[in-house]
Scaffold this active site. Sequence first.
Site, PDB file in Angstrom:
ATOM      1  N   THR A 440       0.806  -1.168  -0.122  1.00  0.00           N
ATOM      2  CA  THR A 440      -0.102  -0.140   0.106  1.00  0.00           C
ATOM      3  C   THR A 440       0.925   1.279   0.146  1.00  0.00           C
ATOM      4  O   THR A 440       2.077   1.242   0.186  1.00  0.00           O
ATOM      5  CB  THR A 440      -1.075   0.044   1.070  1.00  0.00           C
ATOM      6  OG1 THR A 440      -1.699  -1.341   1.149  1.00  0.00           O
ATOM      7  CG2 THR A 440      -1.953   1.184   1.331  1.00  0.00           C
ATOM      8  N   GLU A 479      -7.627  -7.531  -2.597  1.00  0.00           N
ATOM      9  CA  GLU A 479      -8.284  -6.970  -1.502  1.00  0.00           C
ATOM     10  C   GLU A 479      -9.342  -7.663  -0.629  1.00  0.00           C
ATOM     11  O   GLU A 479      -9.581  -7.630   0.471  1.00  0.00           O
ATOM     12  CB  GLU A 479      -9.044  -5.629  -1.851  1.00  0.00           C
ATOM     13  CG  GLU A 479      -9.033  -4.469  -0.774  1.00  0.00           C
ATOM     14  CD  GLU A 479      -7.676  -3.739  -1.021  1.00  0.00           C
ATOM     15  OE1 GLU A 479      -7.014  -4.046   0.249  1.00  0.00           O
ATOM     16  OE2 GLU A 479      -7.160  -3.639  -2.030  1.00  0.00           O
ATOM     17  N   ASP A 482      -8.904  -9.343   2.916  1.00  0.00           N
ATOM     18  CA  ASP A 482      -9.221  -8.774   3.658  1.00  0.00           C
ATOM     19  C   ASP A 482     -10.588  -9.310   4.587  1.00  0.00           C
ATOM     20  O   ASP A 482     -10.636  -8.884   5.660  1.00  0.00           O
ATOM     21  CB  ASP A 482      -9.251  -7.219   3.694  1.00  0.00           C
ATOM     22  CG  ASP A 482      -7.887  -6.512   3.736  1.00  0.00           C
ATOM     23  OD1 ASP A 482      -6.841  -7.401   3.811  1.00  0.00           O
ATOM     24  OD2 ASP A 482      -7.766  -5.266   3.301  1.00  0.00           O
ATOM     25  N   SER A 511     -11.104  -2.568   6.261  1.00  0.00           N
ATOM     26  CA  SER A 511      -9.815  -2.173   6.009  1.00  0.00           C
ATOM     27  C   SER A 511      -9.136  -1.633   7.331  1.00  0.00           C
ATOM     28  O   SER A 511      -9.797  -1.479   8.120  1.00  0.00           O
ATOM     29  CB  SER A 511      -9.828  -1.000   4.834  1.00  0.00           C
ATOM     30  OG  SER A 511      -8.432  -0.560   4.810  1.00  0.00           O
TER      31      SER A 511
HETATM   32  N1  GLU Z   1      -5.762  -4.257   2.483  1.00  0.00           N
HETATM   33  C1  GLU Z   1      -5.202  -3.514   3.465  1.00  0.00           C
HETATM   34  C2  GLU Z   1      -6.192  -2.848   4.425  1.00  0.00           C
HETATM   35  O1  GLU Z   1      -7.004  -2.210   3.696  1.00  0.00           O
HETATM   36  C3  GLU Z   1      -4.033  -2.603   2.765  1.00  0.00           C
HETATM   37  C4  GLU Z   1      -3.278  -1.791   3.647  1.00  0.00           C
HETATM   38  C5  GLU Z   1      -2.071  -2.334   3.503  1.00  0.00           C
HETATM   39  O2  GLU Z   1      -2.071  -3.505   3.482  1.00  0.00           O
HETATM   40  O3  GLU Z   1      -1.053  -1.775   3.903  1.00  0.00           O
HETATM   41  O4  GLU Z   1      -6.019  -2.527   5.436  1.00  0.00           O
END
Ligand code: GLU
Length: 642
Positions: A440, A479, A482, A511
């Site tokens: 990210t 995604e 998650d 998230s």
């Molecule tokens: N999938 C992660 C989230 O939304 C993204 C953030 C990350 O992995 O840094 O929390």
Amino acid sequence: MKFVPDRMRKSLRREKPRLFRLIAFSAIVVFLPTLASADSEGRKTLGVPGVRGGVVTTSEPAAAKAGAEILRRGGNAIDAASAVAFALNVVEPQSSGIGGGGFMMIHLADEKETFVIDSRETTPAAGAPDMFLDSNGAPFGFSIRSTSGIGVGVPGMVRGIELAQENWGELSFAEILRPAIELAEKGFRVSSRLEDSITGAIAPGGRLANEPGDAAYEVARAVFAPGGEGLEQNDLLVQPDLARTLKVLAEGGPDAFYEGPIADAIVAAQLNGRTTGVPAADRPLLQGRMTLADLAGYGAAVRDPVEGDYRGFRIVSMPPPSSGGLTVIYILKALERFPIGDAEAGFGFGATRTLNVMLEAMRLAFADRAVWMGDDDFVEVPSRGLISDGYIAARSALIDPDSRLDEVLADDPRPFDSASLPPKVQLAATRENPDEGLNTTHFTIVDRDGNIVTYTNTIESGWGTGLMVPGWGFLLNNELTDFNRVPAFNPDPDNFNPGANDAAPGKRPRSSMSPTMVFKGRRPVAAYGSPGGSTIINSVVNTTLNLVDHGKTVQEAIDAPRISQTSANGSPTFEAGFDPEVIEALNDLGHNLSDSRLRVIGSVQAVVIDRDKTQFGGADRRRIGAVISLERSGSGDDDDDD
Ligand code: GLU
């Protein structure tokens, strides 16, 4: 879900465009060194002076330049942020891009309004809570489902930027795409970080590794490891397919992403998945379920942030579907009764008591996060209760600065909320999702008028699924990993679980992303965020304490070592730099801070704004952070706006 409310459309829409305003800028460019390779990157060290012409701070220097170019050309923070997001797809493709989504928090200076554009990916209509289970009913391993179409959410970034641009930008969609197109078309020099990331991705077991039969990953390998050899620092990386995609968007607008040949190619690409180690009978279960209708129907949303007070500051952060804002505010409020900044009271930066209460507050907050937080367009999240004074007082009362709780459990915030979930008898323990990505990107921008954008954007894991859309040059997110991999919903009153983060058609996965702004009254004083999976929350907490309690400057607040715990009863992680005696004292209390728990945590990009509107940028050396500060000069500037 809320699309742009009429009230906002009317009151916030700004006049477009005043052609190019006559602004004379001189840029102060500071590319922060990575810890490991300061000299080889040829970057200067710190010392970013305050300015009033705008600041762009990103984890990647070329993207910072793209944002600064847009500010110089008369764009506002929303335009610059949009340009940075597209540029990052080109120069930091492993972290974010048009195949993913994110949260763009916007503060409009004139209107004094703060809100978030939510471009989080959604679950296809054919998704279901058990979509990550194999034919025996066991969850596919993370390395399998995160590299297969089943992990791909309907991408949101392009619609999110459209929503922001149309309503609050000054420049056209085509203009903000220009820097990214140039970077993709003419190429850029590969950074040390991108080289490292490619090396990891093509190594055995890596996201782009060449497993026999996994031809779908060859598309990305051909870009980043042509001829099988990973690109190295200073190699020129030209991405003609991605340039073509961005040009199609510049000409056709955002619809060209969601309908037509690009959409067709996305749907085809997510039918792929890992085959190595997957029985033939299970392979169809790994195919993505996204259809053209899912893409055509994607909608970004405008959301009101969550807010909480901390030591006279107002913390404004990301609401559901992120757990970020609620958890950040929960932790801060649970800490407020301790004199965190007071060394004489045995606290102060890095002291045993400080770190102990931080870890205990994180444990309590993450216990509740695991049970209660998810996409509140689909489940009732007791948001008010979770960060209410009464509930937090009860939770914080469990913290003793000089000892560690043996076991931390979730509690029930609903009596402090209006949510009408069935009454709790006994809360089932919900497993934390240990699989959230650690990639990210986060960037923060303030413009000359004081508009601010703080934006976390992602394709989830580094390199997303590793599936690049053939012919179009961008990576698809993973995604949906998650979500709870095994459905947690349990209506049994003796073992109740709301299943807040179980997958469902159209739902957004929970998230941790936490774009955050800090206000003194109505005046914004800081904006920041971080990547890093669930550690994002704790990077934001560490940074907030550094600014508010420890009186650090923005760069000191970023540089200082961080500590993090993202589960109720697991082990913390921590960065090098704390006093070894303190670490030992924490271990004596029962925390497990062994050397194996040492990590690099997060990558914070921040802006701090003084009372006199002087803007200070800070960026994180843990990646290749860059700050570009624009000093207004000359007399012809901005005369139409003040
Ligand atoms: N999938 C992660 C989230 O939304 C993204 C953030 C990350 O992995 O840094 O929390």
